[in-house]
Design a protein around this motif. Structure first.
Motif, PDB file in Angstrom:
ATOM      1  N   ASP A   1      -1.744  -1.679  -4.526  1.00 18.91           N
ATOM      2  CA  ASP A   1      -0.935  -1.811  -3.318  1.00 18.91           C
ATOM      3  C   ASP A   1      -0.474  -0.429  -2.861  1.00 18.91           C
ATOM      4  O   ASP A   1      -0.056   0.405  -3.672  1.00 18.91           O
ATOM      5  CB  ASP A   1       0.268  -2.724  -3.575  1.00 18.91           C
ATOM      6  CG  ASP A   1       0.905  -3.208  -2.279  1.00 18.91           C
ATOM      7  OD1 ASP A   1       0.826  -4.416  -2.006  1.00 18.91           O
ATOM      8  OD2 ASP A   1       1.474  -2.368  -1.539  1.00 18.91           O
ATOM      9  N   ILE A   2      -0.534  -0.188  -1.575  1.00 19.59           N
ATOM     10  CA  ILE A   2      -0.206   1.128  -1.035  1.00 19.59           C
ATOM     11  C   ILE A   2       1.309   1.406  -1.087  1.00 19.59           C
ATOM     12  O   ILE A   2       1.723   2.571  -1.071  1.00 19.59           O
ATOM     13  CB  ILE A   2      -0.762   1.249   0.412  1.00 19.59           C
ATOM     14  CG1 ILE A   2      -0.970   2.696   0.791  1.00 19.59           C
ATOM     15  CG2 ILE A   2       0.120   0.536   1.423  1.00 19.59           C
ATOM     16  CD1 ILE A   2      -1.816   2.888   2.050  1.00 19.59           C
TER      17      ILE A   2
ATOM     18  N   ASN B   1       2.576 -14.694  -1.044  1.00 23.19           N
ATOM     19  CA  ASN B   1       3.427 -14.922   0.110  1.00 23.19           C
ATOM     20  C   ASN B   1       2.621 -15.726   1.124  1.00 23.19           C
ATOM     21  O   ASN B   1       1.528 -15.313   1.519  1.00 23.19           O
ATOM     22  CB  ASN B   1       3.868 -13.588   0.719  1.00 23.19           C
ATOM     23  CG  ASN B   1       4.738 -12.779  -0.240  1.00 23.19           C
ATOM     24  OD1 ASN B   1       5.560 -13.342  -0.962  1.00 23.19           O
ATOM     25  ND2 ASN B   1       4.551 -11.466  -0.270  1.00 23.19           N
TER      26      ASN B   1
ATOM     27  N   LEU C   1      -3.369  -5.942  -5.760  1.00 21.08           N
ATOM     28  CA  LEU C   1      -3.674  -7.037  -4.843  1.00 21.08           C
ATOM     29  C   LEU C   1      -5.039  -7.588  -5.209  1.00 21.08           C
ATOM     30  O   LEU C   1      -6.018  -6.826  -5.273  1.00 21.08           O
ATOM     31  CB  LEU C   1      -3.677  -6.536  -3.394  1.00 21.08           C
ATOM     32  CG  LEU C   1      -2.365  -5.912  -2.902  1.00 21.08           C
ATOM     33  CD1 LEU C   1      -2.562  -5.315  -1.500  1.00 21.08           C
ATOM     34  CD2 LEU C   1      -1.231  -6.916  -2.895  1.00 21.08           C
TER      35      LEU C   1
HETATM   36  P1  AMP Z   1       1.926  -9.455   2.042  1.00 21.85           P
HETATM   37  O1  AMP Z   1       3.167  -8.883   2.667  1.00 21.85           O
HETATM   38  O2  AMP Z   1       2.190 -10.480   0.978  1.00 21.85           O
HETATM   39  O3  AMP Z   1       0.974  -9.946   3.110  1.00 21.85           O
HETATM   40  O4  AMP Z   1       1.233  -8.267   1.271  1.00 21.85           O
HETATM   41  C1  AMP Z   1       0.486  -7.294   1.921  1.00 21.85           C
HETATM   42  C2  AMP Z   1       0.491  -6.092   1.028  1.00 21.85           C
HETATM   43  O5  AMP Z   1      -0.521  -5.222   1.457  1.00 21.85           O
HETATM   44  C3  AMP Z   1       1.818  -5.304   1.041  1.00 21.85           C
HETATM   45  O6  AMP Z   1       2.365  -5.276  -0.267  1.00 21.85           O
HETATM   46  C4  AMP Z   1       1.390  -3.930   1.520  1.00 21.85           C
HETATM   47  O7  AMP Z   1       2.082  -2.883   0.867  1.00 21.85           O
HETATM   48  C5  AMP Z   1      -0.087  -3.911   1.188  1.00 21.85           C
HETATM   49  N1  AMP Z   1      -0.889  -3.015   1.990  1.00 21.85           N
HETATM   50  C6  AMP Z   1      -0.821  -2.825   3.327  1.00 21.85           C
HETATM   51  N2  AMP Z   1      -1.754  -1.940   3.728  1.00 21.85           N
HETATM   52  C7  AMP Z   1      -2.430  -1.571   2.605  1.00 21.85           C
HETATM   53  C8  AMP Z   1      -3.512  -0.668   2.350  1.00 21.85           C
HETATM   54  N3  AMP Z   1      -4.111   0.036   3.346  1.00 21.85           N
HETATM   55  N4  AMP Z   1      -3.931  -0.524   1.073  1.00 21.85           N
HETATM   56  C9  AMP Z   1      -3.343  -1.210   0.081  1.00 21.85           C
HETATM   57  N5  AMP Z   1      -2.326  -2.082   0.252  1.00 21.85           N
HETATM   58  C10 AMP Z   1      -1.876  -2.255   1.499  1.00 21.85           C
END
Ligand code: AMP
Length: 113
Positions: free
Chosen positions: A30-31, A86, A40
């Motif tokens: 996760d970023i 989520n 993820l």
């Molecule tokens: P959610 O809020 O459950 O939909 O989770 C989406 C997740 O994706 C969040 O924890 C973000 O930090 C993560 N995320 C968003 N953009 C990226 C990316 N480019 N690379 C890795 N994780 C990401």
């Protein structure tokens, strides 16, 4: 339909820290990590959210859980981690391509916020 963020990662159109991949899934860091380990686990099939899945997704949904366990074992997480999905914006979902969060490496409160 435009590609989801995670499709772009799967298709190598945007970079990510990929730690596992197979025919059905990909696992990335996760970023914005919320724990020392925050991964993820993402199906290659685009299912916008868990509540959009159906019986035909049974194999892929089970596969994601098995991948979570396998990756946790490979990373020596001491059998201590939390899986979170989520489902829907009000539940905190921001990327509408189903994914499991795997969190580990710190104490995790219950109930989650
Ligand atoms: P959610 O809020 O459950 O939909 O989770 C989406 C997740 O994706 C969040 O924890 C973000 O930090 C993560 N995320 C968003 N953009 C990226 C990316 N480019 N690379 C890795 N994780 C990401």
């Amino acid at each position: 339909m435009s590609e989801t963020l995670f499709e772009k990662i799967i298709n190598r159109e945007i970079p990510a820290d990929i730690i596992y991949e197979d025919d059905l899934s990909i696992v990335i860091k996760d970023i914005h990590p919320q724990a020392p380990t925050h991964l993820l686990i993402i199906p290659k099939k685009v299912i916008p959210k868990l509540s959009d899945s159906s019986i035909e997704d049974q194999e892929v949904l089970g596969h994601l859980m098995l991948v979570a366990g396998k990756v946790a074992e490979q990373l020596n997480l001491d059998n201590t981690f939390r899986i979170v999905i989520n489902n829907g914006a009000k539940a905190g979902q921001s990327v509408f391509h189903l994914h499991l969060h795997l969190l580990s490496g710190r104490s995790l409160n219950w109930p989650p916020g």
